[in-house]
Structure formats: C-alpha cells, structure tokens
Design a protein around this motif. Structure first.
Motif, short mmCIF file in Angstrom:
data_model
loop_
_atom_site.label_atom_id
_atom_site.label_comp_id
_atom_site.label_asym_id
_atom_site.label_seq_id
_atom_site.Cartn_x
_atom_site.Cartn_y
_atom_site.Cartn_z
N GLU A 36 -17.83 26.30 35.39
CA GLU A 36 -19.03 27.13 35.24
C GLU A 36 -19.69 27.33 36.59
O GLU A 36 -19.84 26.40 37.36
CB GLU A 36 -20.03 26.48 34.27
N GLN A 37 -20.05 28.57 36.86
CA GLN A 37 -20.76 28.91 38.09
C GLN A 37 -22.26 28.85 37.82
O GLN A 37 -22.74 29.47 36.88
CB GLN A 37 -20.40 30.33 38.54
N TRP A 38 -22.99 28.09 38.63
CA TRP A 38 -24.44 27.99 38.51
C TRP A 38 -25.06 28.39 39.84
O TRP A 38 -24.41 28.29 40.88
CB TRP A 38 -24.85 26.56 38.15
N GLN A 39 -26.30 28.83 39.80
CA GLN A 39 -27.01 29.18 41.02
C GLN A 39 -28.35 28.47 41.06
O GLN A 39 -28.93 28.17 40.03
CB GLN A 39 -27.27 30.69 41.10
N MET A 40 -28.81 28.22 42.30
CA MET A 40 -30.13 27.63 42.49
C MET A 40 -30.82 28.42 43.59
O MET A 40 -30.22 28.65 44.64
CB MET A 40 -30.01 26.17 42.89
N ASN A 41 -32.02 28.87 43.33
CA ASN A 41 -32.81 29.60 44.33
C ASN A 41 -34.12 28.87 44.55
O ASN A 41 -34.76 28.44 43.59
CB ASN A 41 -33.15 31.01 43.83
N VAL A 42 -34.52 28.75 45.80
CA VAL A 42 -35.84 28.23 46.11
C VAL A 42 -36.52 29.25 47.02
O VAL A 42 -35.86 29.94 47.79
CB VAL A 42 -35.80 26.84 46.79
N GLY A 43 -37.83 29.36 46.87
CA GLY A 43 -38.56 30.33 47.69
C GLY A 43 -40.00 29.92 47.86
O GLY A 43 -40.54 29.13 47.09
#
Length: 115
Positions: free
Chosen positions: A17-24
C-alpha cells in the motif's frame, strides 16, 4: 524546523500500500498541519492501533477517516467514539476503534511570542 509530526501504528494485512504524509506551516507560521493518507482511497490494512503526535504545536482540529476521498467518493469520518484527541496527539480508542483508517488530518496552533 521547530515543528514535527510522528505517525506510529500497528497493522496487519495489506500488500504494497502506498501512503503519503504531508506537513506544512502557514505563511504567518501560526498554524502547522500534518496529514497522513492513502491516495487510492480505502486502506485494506487492519489497524490494531494508531497515534499521530505533533511536536512544537497544540492541536486545534483533528479528524480521522475510515475511507479517503477518491474519484466521486468523499472522505468517510470515523465515529467520534473511535478515536481521541489531546493537545498533542490523535489516537485510536481502545475497544471502540473498528480497525479501519485511511486518512488522518491535524491542524495545530504554533506558540506565539507575545509582543
């Protein structure tokens, strides 16, 4: 910088499974955001537990979803009793969480130096 986001979990099943994490951080450095999600929508992992923690900021808003939006489908939020939110973390609620997680969103307020 001064802010961080950590996602810890334990899960069973699922293959590649491909997961993403974004922080901003907002332009004025007042808000810090952290999102963890599966772009393909629903995850087939069987989550036994999860916890997302922020460092250097206090959580203003957080939401967890059993299914992330994809195509014409929209995000499906977890029931309020399935997870809990503290000043610095969002985590599963033992005995109430139904093992499904596909998206987690956190918006936190950064400490301000008063003039």
């Amino acid at each position: 910088g001064d802010y961080g986001c950590t996602f810890t979990y334990s899960a069973q099943g699922g293959t590649n499974e491909q997961w993403q994490m974004n922080v901003g951080v907002s332009e004025d450095n007042g808000l810090f955001s952290c999102s963890i999600w599966r772009p393909q929508g629903k995850s087939y992992l069987f989550f036994t537990q999860f916890k997302a923690e922020v460092k250097g900021a206090k959580i203003e808003y957080a939401m967890a979803y059993s299914q992330a939006a994809v195509g014409a489908q929209s995000d499906i939020p977890l029931k309020q009793e399935e997870f809990e939110i503290t000043e610095t973390a969002v985590s599963h609620r033992e005995g109430k969480f139904r093992f499904e997680l596909s998206k987690l969103m956190i918006v936190a307020k950064t400490p301000r130096d008063e003039l």
